[in-house]
Write a protein that holds these residues in place. Sequence first.
Motif, PDB file in Angstrom:
ATOM      1  N   GLU A   1     -10.393  -7.163  -3.422  1.00  0.00           N
ATOM      2  CA  GLU A   1      -9.421  -6.838  -2.372  1.00  0.00           C
ATOM      3  C   GLU A   1      -9.111  -5.352  -2.484  1.00  0.00           C
ATOM      4  OE1 GLU A   1      -6.349  -9.998  -1.413  1.00  0.00           O
ATOM      5  OE2 GLU A   1      -6.849 -10.507  -3.460  1.00  0.00           O
TER       6      GLU A   1
ATOM      7  N   THR B   1      -0.828  -0.694   0.839  1.00  0.00           N
ATOM      8  CA  THR B   1      -2.085  -0.694   1.589  1.00  0.00           C
ATOM      9  C   THR B   1      -2.357   0.737   2.034  1.00  0.00           C
ATOM     10  OG1 THR B   1      -1.110  -0.984   3.778  1.00  0.00           O
ATOM     11  CG2 THR B   1      -1.472  -2.974   2.473  1.00  0.00           C
ATOM     12  N   ARG B   2      -3.379   0.902   2.845  1.00  0.00           N
ATOM     13  CA  ARG B   2      -3.660   2.252   3.334  1.00  0.00           C
ATOM     14  C   ARG B   2      -2.506   2.837   4.136  1.00  0.00           C
ATOM     15  NH1 ARG B   2      -7.696   2.332   6.781  1.00  0.00           N
ATOM     16  NH2 ARG B   2      -8.996   0.492   6.446  1.00  0.00           N
TER      17      ARG B   2
ATOM     18  N   GLU C   1      -0.815  -6.013   9.644  1.00  0.00           N
ATOM     19  CA  GLU C   1      -1.614  -4.859  10.008  1.00  0.00           C
ATOM     20  C   GLU C   1      -2.692  -5.223  11.018  1.00  0.00           C
ATOM     21  OE1 GLU C   1      -2.818  -3.302   6.184  1.00  0.00           O
ATOM     22  OE2 GLU C   1      -1.030  -2.065   6.092  1.00  0.00           O
TER      23      GLU C   1
ATOM     24  N   GLU D   1      -8.303  -2.945  -0.693  1.00  0.00           N
ATOM     25  CA  GLU D   1      -7.314  -2.213   0.090  1.00  0.00           C
ATOM     26  C   GLU D   1      -5.887  -2.641  -0.225  1.00  0.00           C
ATOM     27  OE1 GLU D   1      -9.374   0.061   2.956  1.00  0.00           O
ATOM     28  OE2 GLU D   1      -9.328  -1.782   4.158  1.00  0.00           O
ATOM     29  N   ARG D   2      -5.729  -3.333  -1.318  1.00  0.00           N
ATOM     30  CA  ARG D   2      -4.393  -3.695  -1.811  1.00  0.00           C
ATOM     31  C   ARG D   2      -4.176  -3.064  -3.178  1.00  0.00           C
ATOM     32  NH1 ARG D   2      -2.405  -9.372  -0.669  1.00  0.00           N
ATOM     33  NH2 ARG D   2      -1.916  -9.342  -2.876  1.00  0.00           N
TER      34      ARG D   2
ATOM     35  N   MET E   1      -7.093   3.347  -2.151  1.00  0.00           N
ATOM     36  CA  MET E   1      -5.981   2.834  -2.950  1.00  0.00           C
ATOM     37  C   MET E   1      -6.065   3.312  -4.395  1.00  0.00           C
ATOM     38  SD  MET E   1      -4.599   1.711  -0.387  1.00  0.00           S
ATOM     39  CE  MET E   1      -3.030   1.522  -1.261  1.00  0.00           C
TER      40      MET E   1
ATOM     41  N   PRO F   1      -4.999   0.917   8.908  1.00  0.00           N
ATOM     42  CA  PRO F   1      -4.813  -0.125   7.889  1.00  0.00           C
ATOM     43  C   PRO F   1      -5.081  -1.504   8.481  1.00  0.00           C
ATOM     44  CG  PRO F   1      -2.965   1.400   7.878  1.00  0.00           C
ATOM     45  CD  PRO F   1      -3.826   1.791   9.034  1.00  0.00           C
TER      46      PRO F   1
ATOM     47  N   PRO G   1      -8.323 -10.085   6.321  1.00  0.00           N
ATOM     48  CA  PRO G   1      -8.018  -9.310   5.115  1.00  0.00           C
ATOM     49  C   PRO G   1      -8.944  -9.590   3.927  1.00  0.00           C
ATOM     50  CG  PRO G   1      -6.000 -10.104   6.126  1.00  0.00           C
ATOM     51  CD  PRO G   1      -7.138 -10.760   6.856  1.00  0.00           C
TER      52      PRO G   1
END
Lengths: 364, 364, 364, 364
Positions: C272, C289-290, B252, C274-275, C138, C302, B271
Amino acid sequence: MKPIRLGMVGGGSGAFIGAIHRIAARMDGHFALVAGALSSDPARAAASAADLGIRSYGDFEEMARTEPARADGIQAVAIVTPNHLHAAPAVAFLRAGIHVICDKPLAATPQQARQIAEAAQASGARFFLTHNYCALPMLREARALVAEGALGDIRLVQAEYLQGWLAGESDSKQAEWRTDPARAGAGAIGDIGTHAWQLAEFVTGQVPQSLSADLSSMVPGRAVDDDARIALRYGSGAKGGIWVSQVAVGQENGLSLRVFGTKAALEWRLPEPERLILSPKDGPARILTRAQDRSASFRTPPGHPEGYLEGFANLYSDIAAIIRGDATPLERVPGLEAGLSGMAFIAAAQASSARDGAWVEVSP
Amino acid sequence: MKPIRLGMVGGGSGAFIGAIHRIAARMDGHFALVAGALSSDPARAAASAADLGIRSYGDFEEMARTEPARADGIQAVAIVTPNHLHAAPAVAFLRAGIHVICDKPLAATPQQARQIAEAAQASGARFFLTHNYCALPMLREARALVAEGALGDIRLVQAEYLQGWLAGESDSKQAEWRTDPARAGAGAIGDIGTHAWQLAEFVTGQVPQSLSADLSSMVPGRAVDDDARIALRYGSGAKGGIWVSQVAVGQENGLSLRVFGTKAALEWRLPEPERLILSPKDGPARILTRAQDRSASFRTPPGHPEGYLEGFANLYSDIAAIIRGDATPLERVPGLEAGLSGMAFIAAAQASSARDGAWVEVSP
Amino acid sequence: MKPIRLGMVGGGSGAFIGAIHRIAARMDGHFALVAGALSSDPARAAASAADLGIRSYGDFEEMARTEPARADGIQAVAIVTPNHLHAAPAVAFLRAGIHVICDKPLAATPQQARQIAEAAQASGARFFLTHNYCALPMLREARALVAEGALGDIRLVQAEYLQGWLAGESDSKQAEWRTDPARAGAGAIGDIGTHAWQLAEFVTGQVPQSLSADLSSMVPGRAVDDDARIALRYGSGAKGGIWVSQVAVGQENGLSLRVFGTKAALEWRLPEPERLILSPKDGPARILTRAQDRSASFRTPPGHPEGYLEGFANLYSDIAAIIRGDATPLERVPGLEAGLSGMAFIAAAQASSARDGAWVEVSP
Amino acid sequence: MKPIRLGMVGGGSGAFIGAIHRIAARMDGHFALVAGALSSDPARAAASAADLGIRSYGDFEEMARTEPARADGIQAVAIVTPNHLHAAPAVAFLRAGIHVICDKPLAATPQQARQIAEAAQASGARFFLTHNYCALPMLREARALVAEGALGDIRLVQAEYLQGWLAGESDSKQAEWRTDPARAGAGAIGDIGTHAWQLAEFVTGQVPQSLSADLSSMVPGRAVDDDARIALRYGSGAKGGIWVSQVAVGQENGLSLRVFGTKAALEWRLPEPERLILSPKDGPARILTRAQDRSASFRTPPGHPEGYLEGFANLYSDIAAIIRGDATPLERVPGLEAGLSGMAFIAAAQASSARDGAWVEVSP
């Protein structure tokens, strides 16, 4: 099935890789170590053999002459000496019709490599090269995924092998011969670079056509490369890179492989050897584990971590199967070709670096 | 303190980076957006300005002429147009004595870059370049660690910036101009490569002396590079690498930096932006977080994740402080020099790749 | 659209959560802070308001009386005082027809909670509670996945919220009121436990029927709980657990949620954010993810990390939309019901722990 | 040194844990398997023994009678049968003066456990229990860190063992006996809960004084627990929790341990077995690896992943050393006491759950 009788050249007390080979050979019960020329120092050879409870030889020539004549003589031999001492025993045992399991890289010089190649081609016995990492289950699955087209056309390949143990002056026995051009033939590119090279080839099924290399000796006074940055071009149009270092402080054994295709990508890292991340072009990445591995190269259920020794043992088990007549594992066990490919890699990298990074054909 | 009055060139509805700049400018309350020439399409410019409740201009020239005369005129302007449209407005506003906050890379051509440089040097106003990543707290801490010698002498630098969004044909507005040589000037090396280049320089405090590049256009028909593998040599003897790609499917926004010295190593990955791994030569690696960051460039306690927008806002807050007369942040906010360094990087990479990877001096 | 005029109660200089609310309200441009009763200390209130350039009130009663009469009076108010000071201003502003955005937990006592509830039910204005974490993209996707049956029937729910900042004696302003039973009402279960409770309810759509709790005060002399281990039973037969601690040294802000169903499981961790890991019963786990989030609650592509502040801002943006007449976000923005549920959780946990962990019904 | 002659009860073809014991016994060369009563089905026993090239017995009684009389008779026996079949062979071999290496949990019933205890106490031979996880290097290091006070006073202990393989109806041989109360004695709390219990005790050096348990059978028709949530109280004032599940879909083998003290915390997770995170109260967390492990319980350099089998083999190597007369490893190899402690845990958990989670003393 009776265990295959195994001999060993090198691997006396204090050696690193010899002990690893013995565990790997023993793990699945397919081999029994019965004889060895474990050291060039006769006293150490004898003491080491006594510890192991095996027949001892003062040198490999005697072992190669004597064992074939015995009813209970060795059927295979593991060669775990420094690189410059691979060729002579390999040739001797191949000529004696005894299968050879040789540590990597193939040899310290192109000439030694050719000697092994000629002996292997002339022999009825087989030659195996222990590029152990490619026998880890998730890398076998990676290879299968590429082969079946899950990644589409491959565009990018990146292999790294980073260690920090040679970042300073070192006087360990391991460090000594590995940084001696005469005994090692090359530095990081031979010791760990050939692993990265072989892994990339194993998983992608492609050999780079040419490369451009920048080899460095970061530690003052070091006579071999300890860091190398190598760009790769494939005949298919794919590009790649290999970065190996033995001065990357803080890195214990950072081997990794990333492959990007038109349809998906794969990422694998040794510190988490049982995870393979498959990232499709669209949609979420998937965490593949041994539950998804079709090679079934393991002994325990998924989630029961296997690692370095088990990968090594996978090779030994495949080698046992081949020796017993099963040709199936042949396509995945590294042999002479992998060894010659690694030697071509070393030669090309050294030639390119000597010409300030000019692109050099890789000619195996 | 009253907010600084801000104008904007570009960033009309549908644009990506303009909206980001607006959030970053707004986050800490230091700026108030009051005017804009938001689009080259007058109707879209007017509609976008109305949405934002700001003064609208049909073109930036008019804005640059008009605003300085107003008592409530803009004090700074953000330029968020495609690369080839940075120079003209930057020059116009710098000549008008208005501070310029310009998106990266500096320009689409060396000539445009020179025009900006001359205008900036002649102007009493300041020029800022929004290399936003270097304003993330853990990268500021990384820079501090290097500067104080925590890593010893630097030996190896590796910066990566991998994206997959241009792996296929793309007809998005973003993709269109970014893959057009006339508007972008360069492909991946300009769009994301300059970020990697700047970050490496920001953290290490060193500019590479020469480089060897292999640029590729992996997608058929693409007129700019979408993958680049670049080897770096520093005057100090350090070596490095930059790998950027926009065809790395599944990635990403994979920006990362690794620096290895004689005493310790640093590793950072976007990330997980709030972790910085510091690995001493001996002893365990340490997971540094904002609890260890001495720059205090954040709004929330450690463990309350901040990220991309906050990093961008850190830049804007520093820019506000500088405009208000505080010189302290000057050393960490990218400006003209960073822009020229990025242009030199692009030029050297293109030149080297055109000569099949020959080593080329980087001359800013 | 014009920004909604916002007032604030609490949040003077040195306060933590007030500054967060201001950034969240500002980030997307939907609110303009115009007035405040920022501190019970009049001088500090005035100075803080001057810093922010807003109208200042010496107390919230005056603000609630005065603002409704102004043409440019506030339309909504953010209450960011310690827990025991939520009810009085909430009631006052709700009676004045001004929307209330209140920090969590709802109140320090059940009686205060009832007062708020009655005022909210009688008011034409809306009441919002800033359980910010549930507005992270998420977690909105997690809720959608559960709602559409992707997990099958839910069997197990585990929420954790671990911090270490109260592991020792602490004399910070934050620590002071949060460990004072009179002002906080409860310790860790109120301060962070209600977040975990709300998140579990938000994602699963289920409220536990009963619970068994073991509250501890690990630090000598502490008058409120600083660690709590709570078992949950759902009417559906599902089981769950909440573990919260403020003496978990080394944990900065360790919020996590795991949900296991008959068909799949979800795992999310704040570090984390965004996972989201979706693990089907069979087949590989997927890293969402997004790029997979259908709520589209974000500002950047993302891979450009958003976090705590953006989640908070998502709430504020939804609140703005609701105030402007869009009912769509109502189902996902916490309000009075979430507040009462949290109070019921606190009461049940305290009752169970007082009875040595006996199972206690949760009665909202 | 000659290998120790080993026998085996159970572990015929198709069995899981028997094969694991054989690899573990073989890995370091300290044992040679020479005899077995590998199955209660005589034909399968004989076939399995023939495959292994060892002496075969139709039942363990015959083996226990016969072997002691042979000059080359077994010196130790591994018992790898289902839980209800541990006691009888254990008693028989202990009476025959043969060391017993028994799989966990100790037995299916308290009565069987007592029989083993009495026989062990009366015998000159030793009794070992293969709680294999505690032999992993980083857990040995964890124990050492706690013992030397690196964590200060322990406040919180959390052990989890989550699997998903019994989330549905299962007709595998493994699932069958493990979900049969008569053969297993208990469900998840026996099969994996005792591992978690033992690990927490091993690392912290403390046994909980009382517990409160909620056992569930999530799969319809299941006669044993498949999920358990257990709160722990220690005499020291510490609190803890154990959560085990075999219906946690997507979890392959999720064992983890977290310990929080007044000065620092430890975190370890089986999926990354060679990392131990040490988080001091102040300052950055440290990633400990085998480079920091003082137990030196490994065969390869740090970074060469070892895992489940190597941990198991560490136990076997220690057992060999003990049998050969070295008392040093005695303190770290689980034996009768660990087995009785596990049985006390099972009994207390079942009793508490039957009384709706009432706190129950743990009486070993």
